[in-house]
Design an enzyme around this catalytic site. Structure first.
Site, PDB file in Angstrom:
ATOM      1  N   ASP A   1       0.394   3.814   1.663  1.00  0.00           N
ATOM      2  CA  ASP A   1       0.290   4.461   2.985  1.00  0.00           C
ATOM      3  C   ASP A   1       1.677   4.883   3.493  1.00  0.00           C
ATOM      4  OD1 ASP A   1       0.094   4.732   5.947  1.00  0.00           O
ATOM      5  OD2 ASP A   1      -1.957   4.049   5.644  1.00  0.00           O
TER       6      ASP A   1
ATOM      7  N   CYS B   1       0.851  -1.192   0.000  1.00  0.00           N
ATOM      8  CA  CYS B   1       0.000   0.000   0.000  1.00  0.00           C
ATOM      9  C   CYS B   1       0.887   1.242   0.000  1.00  0.00           C
ATOM     10  CB  CYS B   1      -0.914  -0.001   1.233  1.00  0.00           C
ATOM     11  SG  CYS B   1      -2.073   1.400   1.253  1.00  0.00           S
TER      12      CYS B   1
ATOM     13  N   CYS C   1      -5.936  -0.011   7.050  1.00  0.00           N
ATOM     14  CA  CYS C   1      -5.852   0.594   5.709  1.00  0.00           C
ATOM     15  C   CYS C   1      -7.092   1.462   5.443  1.00  0.00           C
ATOM     16  CB  CYS C   1      -5.734  -0.496   4.649  1.00  0.00           C
ATOM     17  SG  CYS C   1      -5.456   0.164   2.995  1.00  0.00           S
TER      18      CYS C   1
ATOM     19  N   ARG D   1       2.789   5.226   6.286  1.00  0.00           N
ATOM     20  CA  ARG D   1       3.261   4.543   7.500  1.00  0.00           C
ATOM     21  C   ARG D   1       3.831   3.157   7.215  1.00  0.00           C
ATOM     22  NH1 ARG D   1      -2.488   5.091  10.274  1.00  0.00           N
ATOM     23  NH2 ARG D   1      -2.963   4.494   8.130  1.00  0.00           N
TER      24      ARG D   1
ATOM     25  N   HIS E   1      -1.835  -3.887   5.078  1.00  0.00           N
ATOM     26  CA  HIS E   1      -1.632  -3.455   6.460  1.00  0.00           C
ATOM     27  C   HIS E   1      -2.975  -3.270   7.148  1.00  0.00           C
ATOM     28  CE1 HIS E   1      -2.593   0.949   5.928  1.00  0.00           C
ATOM     29  NE2 HIS E   1      -2.385   0.600   4.668  1.00  0.00           N
TER      30      HIS E   1
HETATM   31 CO    CO Z   1      -3.445   1.210   3.027  1.00  0.00          CO
END
Ligand code: CO
Length: 219
Positions: free
Chosen positions: A44, A42, A101, A46, A98
């Site tokens: 993301d 992803c 999400c 993080r 993750h």
């Molecule tokens: Co995500």
């Protein structure tokens, strides 16, 4: 507004630090790329791929998109798969989702986020497919976590069913497709134990995941 001097200064410090520890590092990397792993994760912020598995530049080929989706109509992702497997010769493809999400949560809640909804329809397909399993869970947090996991499994199966991966197996290339999930709260990865290394194993994993779903008349 136009200057990102802080980031550029940090880059100079990072480069100097690596060069001090290993003077030939960048020269060697510039000469060739030979990663052993291909990561699809992803986007993301993080979940920084190399960092969470402790790998340096040059060690992992990375592709990221919203909700770590693999669809056979996505030329970008297919090209990454083909280049990674056939040209770079990676033996491990890791699909990593993750918990927490945001893309998956939007799908679970049926929220409208804008243009990105057209991309997230691939996760909506997963939600609909496993809605029986999701409905059996009592809280939204549990359903969210489970849909994050099921989305990884579904993307492992999607990746394994692309012509690129099937051709690699038919040509006798060693290639394992793994499904992992990352927990934001403690920084730990979990293997979802859906690793496939052949078309037969793909069928077995697909069946195992489907079996956890109640019969159609109960949905
Ligand atoms: Co995500």
């Amino acid at each position: 507004m136009r200057l990102l001097s802080e980031l550029l200064a940090q880059n100079r410090a990072w480069s100097a630090e690596i060069a001090a520890a290993d003077p030939g590092f960048f020269t060697r990397l510039a000469e060739q790329q030979a990663p052993r792993y291909l990561w699809i994760g992803c986007g993301d912020s993080r979940v920084p791929a190399n960092q969470i598995v402790g790998l340096m530049p040059g060690e992992m080929f990375v592709h990221r998109n919203i909700a770590n989706v693999v669809v056979p109509s996505d030329l970008n992702c297919l090209s990454v798969l083909q280049y990674g497997i056939e040209v770079l010769g990676v033996h491990h493809l890791i699909i990593c989702g993750h918990y927490g999400c945001g893309g998956v949560l939007a799908v679970l809640r049926g929220e409208r986020l804008g243009l990105v909804d057209n991309w997230l329809c691939h996760v909506e397909t997963v939600r609909r497919r496993y809605r029986g399993q999701l409905a059996a869970l009592s809280t939204e947090a549990e359903r969210h976590a489970r849909l994050c996991e099921l989305n990884v499994v579904a993307q492992v199966l999607n990746a394994a069913r692309t012509t690129v991966v099937r051709d690699a197996w038919r040509q006798g290339r060693e290639l394992a497709v793994h499904g992992w999930i990352y927990a934001l709260r403690d920084g730990l990865l979990h293997d979802l134990e859906v690793t496939v290394t052949s078309e037969e194993e793909v069928a077995a994993v697909a069946e195992r995941v489907d079996l956890a779903t109640p019969p159609a008349d109960e949905r």
